[in-house]
Design a protein around this motif. Structure first.
Motif, PDB file in Angstrom:
ATOM      1  N   VAL A  40       0.870  -1.172   0.000  1.00 55.41           N
ATOM      2  CA  VAL A  40       0.000   0.000   0.000  1.00 55.41           C
ATOM      3  C   VAL A  40       0.902   1.214   0.000  1.00 55.41           C
ATOM      4  O   VAL A  40       1.869   1.282   0.754  1.00 55.41           O
ATOM      5  CB  VAL A  40      -0.913   0.033   1.241  1.00 55.41           C
ATOM      6  CG1 VAL A  40      -1.920   1.182   1.110  1.00 55.41           C
ATOM      7  CG2 VAL A  40      -1.634  -1.282   1.409  1.00 55.41           C
ATOM      8  N   GLY A  42       1.251   5.529   0.190  1.00 59.46           N
ATOM      9  CA  GLY A  42       0.553   6.745   0.601  1.00 59.46           C
ATOM     10  C   GLY A  42       0.733   7.809  -0.467  1.00 59.46           C
ATOM     11  O   GLY A  42       0.437   7.587  -1.648  1.00 59.46           O
ATOM     12  N   PHE A  47      11.611   9.165   1.151  1.00 58.45           N
ATOM     13  CA  PHE A  47      12.800   9.329   0.303  1.00 58.45           C
ATOM     14  C   PHE A  47      13.459   7.993  -0.004  1.00 58.45           C
ATOM     15  O   PHE A  47      14.402   7.922  -0.777  1.00 58.45           O
ATOM     16  CB  PHE A  47      13.803  10.264   0.986  1.00 58.45           C
ATOM     17  CG  PHE A  47      13.271  11.661   1.176  1.00 58.45           C
ATOM     18  CD1 PHE A  47      13.382  12.597   0.152  1.00 58.45           C
ATOM     19  CD2 PHE A  47      12.648  12.033   2.348  1.00 58.45           C
ATOM     20  CE1 PHE A  47      12.885  13.885   0.306  1.00 58.45           C
ATOM     21  CE2 PHE A  47      12.148  13.319   2.524  1.00 58.45           C
ATOM     22  CZ  PHE A  47      12.268  14.243   1.501  1.00 58.45           C
ATOM     23  N   ILE A  50      10.836   2.501   0.445  1.00 57.61           N
ATOM     24  CA  ILE A  50       9.922   1.833   1.392  1.00 57.61           C
ATOM     25  C   ILE A  50       8.558   1.528   0.774  1.00 57.61           C
ATOM     26  O   ILE A  50       7.904   0.569   1.148  1.00 57.61           O
ATOM     27  CB  ILE A  50       9.773   2.684   2.687  1.00 57.61           C
ATOM     28  CG1 ILE A  50       8.983   1.956   3.761  1.00 57.61           C
ATOM     29  CG2 ILE A  50       9.152   4.046   2.403  1.00 57.61           C
ATOM     30  CD1 ILE A  50       9.020   2.614   5.131  1.00 57.61           C
ATOM     31  N   HIS A 377      15.173   7.872  10.449  1.00 62.43           N
ATOM     32  CA  HIS A 377      13.762   8.017  10.047  1.00 62.43           C
ATOM     33  C   HIS A 377      13.488   6.929   9.026  1.00 62.43           C
ATOM     34  O   HIS A 377      14.243   6.776   8.054  1.00 62.43           O
ATOM     35  CB  HIS A 377      13.579   9.404   9.432  1.00 62.43           C
ATOM     36  CG  HIS A 377      12.148   9.790   9.186  1.00 62.43           C
ATOM     37  ND1 HIS A 377      11.295   9.047   8.415  1.00 62.43           N
ATOM     38  CD2 HIS A 377      11.422  10.863   9.607  1.00 62.43           C
ATOM     39  CE1 HIS A 377      10.103   9.641   8.367  1.00 62.43           C
ATOM     40  NE2 HIS A 377      10.160  10.747   9.088  1.00 62.43           N
TER      41      HIS A 377
HETATM   42  C1  FAD Z   1       8.803  17.592   1.537  1.00 62.55           C
HETATM   43  C2  FAD Z   1       8.749  16.558   2.641  1.00 62.55           C
HETATM   44  C3  FAD Z   1       8.612  16.977   3.955  1.00 62.55           C
HETATM   45  C4  FAD Z   1       8.593  16.032   4.993  1.00 62.55           C
HETATM   46  N1  FAD Z   1       8.451  16.477   6.272  1.00 62.55           N
HETATM   47  C5  FAD Z   1       8.487  15.589   7.305  1.00 62.55           C
HETATM   48  C6  FAD Z   1       8.386  16.022   8.656  1.00 62.55           C
HETATM   49  O1  FAD Z   1       8.192  17.198   8.944  1.00 62.55           O
HETATM   50  N2  FAD Z   1       8.502  15.085   9.630  1.00 62.55           N
HETATM   51  C7  FAD Z   1       8.721  13.773   9.354  1.00 62.55           C
HETATM   52  O2  FAD Z   1       8.868  12.987  10.281  1.00 62.55           O
HETATM   53  N3  FAD Z   1       8.773  13.326   8.077  1.00 62.55           N
HETATM   54  C8  FAD Z   1       8.653  14.197   7.062  1.00 62.55           C
HETATM   55  N4  FAD Z   1       8.699  13.742   5.764  1.00 62.55           N
HETATM   56  C9  FAD Z   1       8.708  12.293   5.526  1.00 62.55           C
HETATM   57  C10 FAD Z   1       7.265  11.756   5.382  1.00 62.55           C
HETATM   58  O3  FAD Z   1       6.421  12.290   6.378  1.00 62.55           O
HETATM   59  C11 FAD Z   1       7.228  10.235   5.532  1.00 62.55           C
HETATM   60  O4  FAD Z   1       8.111   9.635   4.648  1.00 62.55           O
HETATM   61  C12 FAD Z   1       5.802   9.663   5.360  1.00 62.55           C
HETATM   62  O5  FAD Z   1       5.842   8.287   5.566  1.00 62.55           O
HETATM   63  C13 FAD Z   1       5.224   9.928   3.995  1.00 62.55           C
HETATM   64  O6  FAD Z   1       3.849   9.607   3.995  1.00 62.55           O
HETATM   65  P1  FAD Z   1       3.177   9.071   2.644  1.00 62.55           P
HETATM   66  O7  FAD Z   1       1.706   9.107   2.814  1.00 62.55           O
HETATM   67  O8  FAD Z   1       3.746   9.766   1.509  1.00 62.55           O
HETATM   68  O9  FAD Z   1       3.646   7.558   2.695  1.00 62.55           O
HETATM   69  P2  FAD Z   1       4.605   6.702   1.652  1.00 62.55           P
HETATM   70  O10 FAD Z   1       5.872   7.383   1.592  1.00 62.55           O
HETATM   71  O11 FAD Z   1       3.808   6.595   0.367  1.00 62.55           O
HETATM   72  O12 FAD Z   1       4.647   5.345   2.386  1.00 62.55           O
HETATM   73  C14 FAD Z   1       5.377   5.229   3.580  1.00 62.55           C
HETATM   74  C15 FAD Z   1       5.134   3.844   4.194  1.00 62.55           C
HETATM   75  O13 FAD Z   1       3.804   3.776   4.683  1.00 62.55           O
HETATM   76  C16 FAD Z   1       3.192   2.601   4.187  1.00 62.55           C
HETATM   77  N5  FAD Z   1       1.767   2.842   4.039  1.00 62.55           N
HETATM   78  C17 FAD Z   1       1.164   3.933   3.539  1.00 62.55           C
HETATM   79  N6  FAD Z   1      -0.171   3.770   3.603  1.00 62.55           N
HETATM   80  C18 FAD Z   1      -0.391   2.552   4.133  1.00 62.55           C
HETATM   81  C19 FAD Z   1      -1.552   1.818   4.446  1.00 62.55           C
HETATM   82  N7  FAD Z   1      -2.789   2.289   4.235  1.00 62.55           N
HETATM   83  N8  FAD Z   1      -1.421   0.575   4.987  1.00 62.55           N
HETATM   84  C20 FAD Z   1      -0.178   0.076   5.223  1.00 62.55           C
HETATM   85  N9  FAD Z   1       0.946   0.737   4.940  1.00 62.55           N
HETATM   86  C21 FAD Z   1       0.837   1.958   4.416  1.00 62.55           C
HETATM   87  C22 FAD Z   1       3.867   2.337   2.858  1.00 62.55           C
HETATM   88  O14 FAD Z   1       3.714   0.991   2.465  1.00 62.55           O
HETATM   89  C23 FAD Z   1       5.300   2.672   3.210  1.00 62.55           C
HETATM   90  O15 FAD Z   1       5.845   1.585   3.895  1.00 62.55           O
HETATM   91  C24 FAD Z   1       8.698  14.645   4.705  1.00 62.55           C
HETATM   92  C25 FAD Z   1       8.823  14.232   3.370  1.00 62.55           C
HETATM   93  C26 FAD Z   1       8.849  15.179   2.338  1.00 62.55           C
HETATM   94  C27 FAD Z   1       8.979  14.725   0.917  1.00 62.55           C
END
Ligand code: FAD
Length: 422
Positions: A40, A42, A47, A50, A377
């Motif tokens: 799944v 998100g 980065f 994962i 992280h």
């Molecule tokens: C510009 C930017 C700013 C950021 N700022 C911060 C910050 O301030 N603080 C911080 O800690 N991080 C920050 N991050 C990192 C970000 O919050 C994490 O990487 C977060 O996991 C991204 O969420 P996503 O929905 O994009 O998940 P993805 O990156 O798409 O997925 C992350 C993980 O979650 C799993 N997942 C997602 N949805 C589900 C589901 N429904 N069921 C099971 N597994 C699932 C995926 O399989 C994967 O393992 C930032 C990243 C960027 C690019």
């Protein structure tokens, strides 16, 4: 032909067998039950690889509703983004207790990697979760609400199953008064604990080769929000914060030897700014400059020393780094794989502009963080493996036991999980 999936930073790619977009839990369960390997995804804001898979990728943008609000608990579908959630909570007089610095992430994605904001007495986002609904490998929907299952489910890296819904403990809606201002780095580091303790939220940015930090200090208040007008927000958020940084980064990529002087120039442009607005709008900054990032969680009391070592490393090796280093703090929590598990935590994040060499920089920073028992992280770059991570998490074996129960055949595995979980 399979469609290629790319993350936000555009540096992780994969070709899933197919991409599914279920509209609800029952459809999600059918997809999981019928698939050989599933991931799944998100919003693709990690980065690392994962979220990559060569199996079935499931994207939950159609599962983005608020399902129920009872008292201060909100149950939401897993694919709702923090950006979509903020205003809907505000309409009901509620807010998330704390957030990170952007809001395009999905709720499930954010909690799965221990996404955090800053604040000495606030925990990361996964600690705000009280219950989780999960579709297991067998295609059965279960609820994790207590014991090791809940503690493992807080930060699960997507390894336990497909999260369909999350219940969050919210707080009454509040306003944040945030002041951003440049201050001498030496003063800030000497008074680090005092500044963290005196403010609800405290963070700092510092450009390598400079000795001035931009500090962001926030107080939670009952005052009326005063959102900036559209023009002011555009000038501040788009032109000043992003366009100037983009220009400096491009110039730095072209002329790396000019980076120290350019960092000093950008630092000289930093000025005082104030925000007084609803919490979900103040937390969420606009980030249009694409970069890659590594972030380490270390014991809070070692942050100032570790930051000085990173700054010294960059200068000694004359590394071309035109992006600021970011420092934040959070309170300890109980998630078995939370980067803040069991200790007051300081985070040090290092970044590199897209298209520039980052590995030698990140590996050298990682070697410093290793000396502090640093936990990377989960959604940001690092070079650790299960063997090096296991001793850093007291609840490691308990997490693995829950994983063995919920996903014995490793239906939710991918290359990243093989590396970090073994
Ligand atoms: C510009 C930017 C700013 C950021 N700022 C911060 C910050 O301030 N603080 C911080 O800690 N991080 C920050 N991050 C990192 C970000 O919050 C994490 O990487 C977060 O996991 C991204 O969420 P996503 O929905 O994009 O998940 P993805 O990156 O798409 O997925 C992350 C993980 O979650 C799993 N997942 C997602 N949805 C589900 C589901 N429904 N069921 C099971 N597994 C699932 C995926 O399989 C994967 O393992 C930032 C990243 C960027 C690019």
């Amino acid at each position: 032909m399979a469609r290629t999936w790319t993350n936000w930073a555009r540096d992780q790619r994969c070709a899933p067998e197919r991409i599914e977009r279920p509209a609800g839990e029952a459809e999600l369960a059918r997809i999981v039950a019928g698939a050989g390997r599933v991931k799944v995804v998100g919003s693709g804001h990690s980065f690392t690889d994962i979220a990559c898979t060569d199996g079935v990728m499931v994207e939950l943008s159609r599962m983005n509703r608020v399902l129920a609000v009872e008292g201060n608990e909100a149950t939401v579908e897993a694919g709702i983004t923090l950006h979509e959630l903020g205003p809907q909570l505000a309409e009901r007089g509620l807010a998330m207790e704390n957030q990170g610095d952007v809001d395009p992430q999905t709720v499930a994605g954010a909690i799965s990697t221990a996404t955090h904001g800053t604040g000495g007495s606030f925990r990361n986002l996964s600690a705000q979760m009280t219950r989780l609904r999960l579709v297991t490998a067998a295609g059965e929907a279960i609820e994790l609400r207590e014991g090791d299952e809940l503690l493992a489910g807080r930060v699960s890296l997507g390894a336990l199953g497909a999260v369909s819904a999350v219940t969050l403990r919210c707080v009454p809606a509040f306003t944040i008064h945030r002041v951003d201002e440049p201050r001498p780095l030496d003063d800030v580091l000497a008074r680090f604990d005092e500044l963290v303790d005196a403010n609800d939220h405290f963070e700092l940015f510092v450009f390598p080769y400079t000795r001035t930090a931009l500090t962001l200090t926030s107080q939670r208040t009952g005052r009326e929000p005063r959102p900036p007008g559209a023009l002011r927000a555009f000038v501040r958020d788009v032109l000043l914060e992003n366009a100037v940084l983009e220009l400096a980064c491009r110039a730095g990529r072209r002329f790396p030897s000019a980076i120290p002087a350019m960092n000093r120039g950008v630092t000289a442009l930093m000025s005082r700014a104030e925000h007084l607005d609803a919490s979900h709008r103040v937390y969420a900054n606009r980030r249009s400059v694409r970069f890659t990032e590594m972030e380490y969680a270390i014991p809070r009391e070692r942050v100032a020393e570790a930051l000085e070592r990173v700054m010294a490393l960059i200068e000694r090796r004359r590394l071309a780094v035109g992006f600021p280093i970011e420092v934040r703090v959070v309170a300890p929590d109980d998630g078995l794989l939370s980067t803040a598990h069991g200790r007051p935590t300081g985070y040090i994040a290092v970044h590199q502009y897209r298209g520039m060499e980052f590995e030698s920089y990140f590996r050298a920073v990682e070697a410093i963080m290793d000396e502090y028992g640093g936990r990377p992280h989960w959604g940001k770059r690092h070079y650790q493996s299960a063997a090096t991570l296991r001793p850093r998490y007291p609840g490691w074996d308990r997490f693995q036991a829950v994983r063995d129960r919920l996903d014995p055949g490793r239906k939710f595995e991918n290359d990243y999980l093989r590396r970090v979980l073994g």
